[in-house]
Design an enzyme around this catalytic site. Sequence first.
Site, PDB file in Angstrom:
ATOM      1  N   ASP A  34       0.933  -1.465  -0.037  1.00 31.05           N
ATOM      2  CA  ASP A  34       0.221   0.105  -0.211  1.00 31.05           C
ATOM      3  C   ASP A  34       1.053   1.312  -0.497  1.00 31.05           C
ATOM      4  O   ASP A  34       1.705   1.338   0.513  1.00 31.05           O
ATOM      5  CB  ASP A  34      -0.848   0.083   1.143  1.00 31.05           C
ATOM      6  N   ASN A  82     -10.368  -2.852  -6.573  1.00 35.17           N
ATOM      7  CA  ASN A  82     -10.181  -1.976  -6.754  1.00 35.17           C
ATOM      8  C   ASN A  82     -10.281  -1.284  -7.995  1.00 35.17           C
ATOM      9  O   ASN A  82     -10.084  -0.517  -8.715  1.00 35.17           O
ATOM     10  CB  ASN A  82      -8.433  -2.469  -7.097  1.00 35.17           C
TER      11      ASN A  82
HETATM   12  C1  FPP Z   1      -2.247   0.122  -3.164  1.00 37.06           C
HETATM   13  O1  FPP Z   1      -1.606   1.368  -3.042  1.00 37.06           O
HETATM   14  C2  FPP Z   1      -1.596  -0.360  -4.599  1.00 37.06           C
HETATM   15  C3  FPP Z   1      -2.069  -1.035  -5.192  1.00 37.06           C
HETATM   16  C4  FPP Z   1      -3.374  -1.070  -5.998  1.00 37.06           C
HETATM   17  C5  FPP Z   1      -1.943  -1.954  -6.669  1.00 37.06           C
HETATM   18  C6  FPP Z   1      -0.338  -2.554  -6.443  1.00 37.06           C
HETATM   19  C7  FPP Z   1      -0.210  -2.613  -7.922  1.00 37.06           C
HETATM   20  C8  FPP Z   1       1.490  -2.818  -7.555  1.00 37.06           C
HETATM   21  C9  FPP Z   1       2.791  -2.356  -7.023  1.00 37.06           C
HETATM   22  C10 FPP Z   1       1.978  -3.108  -9.336  1.00 37.06           C
HETATM   23  C11 FPP Z   1       1.440  -4.118 -10.251  1.00 37.06           C
HETATM   24  C12 FPP Z   1       1.916  -5.476 -10.104  1.00 37.06           C
HETATM   25  C13 FPP Z   1       3.240  -6.194 -10.456  1.00 37.06           C
HETATM   26  C14 FPP Z   1       3.249  -7.391 -10.640  1.00 37.06           C
HETATM   27  C15 FPP Z   1       3.740  -5.041 -11.889  1.00 37.06           C
HETATM   28  P1  FPP Z   1      -2.378   2.490  -3.488  1.00 37.06           P
HETATM   29  O2  FPP Z   1      -2.993   2.577  -4.561  1.00 37.06           O
HETATM   30  O3  FPP Z   1      -3.707   2.245  -2.620  1.00 37.06           O
HETATM   31  O4  FPP Z   1      -1.750   3.521  -2.655  1.00 37.06           O
HETATM   32  P2  FPP Z   1      -2.097   4.483  -1.980  1.00 37.06           P
HETATM   33  O5  FPP Z   1      -3.354   4.123  -0.379  1.00 37.06           O
HETATM   34  O6  FPP Z   1      -0.948   6.062  -1.162  1.00 37.06           O
HETATM   35  O7  FPP Z   1      -3.154   5.146  -2.366  1.00 37.06           O
END
Ligand code: FPP
Length: 258
Positions: A34, A82
């Site tokens: 996250d 998501n």
């Molecule tokens: C959470 O951060 C992250 C996600 C919902 C997506 C995670 C995806 C990746 C790390 C990359 C894709 C994976 C691969 C295998 C290439 P957030 O967007 O919720 O961050 P925030 O809480 O700061 O809004």
Amino acid sequence: MFKKIFAPAAPVQKEESIQPQLKAVPRHIAVIMDGNGRWAKERGKPRTFGHRAGGQNLKTILRCCARLGVEALTAYAFSTENWKRPLTEVDFIMELFASYLDSEVAELDANNVQLRFSGDRSRLAPSLQKKMAAAEASLAHNTGIVLNLAVNYGGRAEIIRAAQKLAAQVKAGELRPEEIDEARFEAELYTAGLPAPDLLIRTGGDLRVSNFLLWQIAYAELWTTQVYWPDFTPQLLEEALLAYQKRDRRYGGLNTKP
Ligand code: FPP
């Protein structure tokens, strides 16, 4: 880069450094990656910039886990919730995922990594589903760490799916209701055959499990940090593992010495 981290670890200087051979290393680590969006925002960049950096960091952390002898790393790449994000962000994450499969499979193979996926693939683009199946198949002969990517994954949905599969077996006369036990239930989860996570790491400061591996984390040790996922370094992984090694895992029992 993989080679560097797979090489024998440098002599341990710090008394508290992780000693995989001597101390308990988690067999399975689960990560809620996250904070990508906030990491990007702090840099004045679009959220997608953070996801790209997050994807890169997953590679770093996978290499560390492999070197330490961790058997499985499950990473929450995209949850069933998501889809509520703006289409551009969803599309970007899906593209990132597809390009990760295109660019990384050869290196994962060279490093004996197995690849699995947890989640409902049916809602993903057919071209992505094809890439996932091909990547899984081409790494199926490997025997090293399992990288389990949770994509369109939700813990409740996984449990319902397992219940439906067992119900279908009962209906078909293959199983009696009283034969349903934890082992049979686990066999119907996406993670069948993997040990349960010993350690759940969440970056980004929130203190919740967000529908991740609800069944499997029953006895996982939790470790959280305010640090955003793209900044989650091998040093922080080491910190998490040192904290884990100090935990008294009682599984509901008593660890009193006789
Ligand atoms: C959470 O951060 C992250 C996600 C919902 C997506 C995670 C995806 C990746 C790390 C990359 C894709 C994976 C691969 C295998 C290439 P957030 O967007 O919720 O961050 P925030 O809480 O700061 O809004």
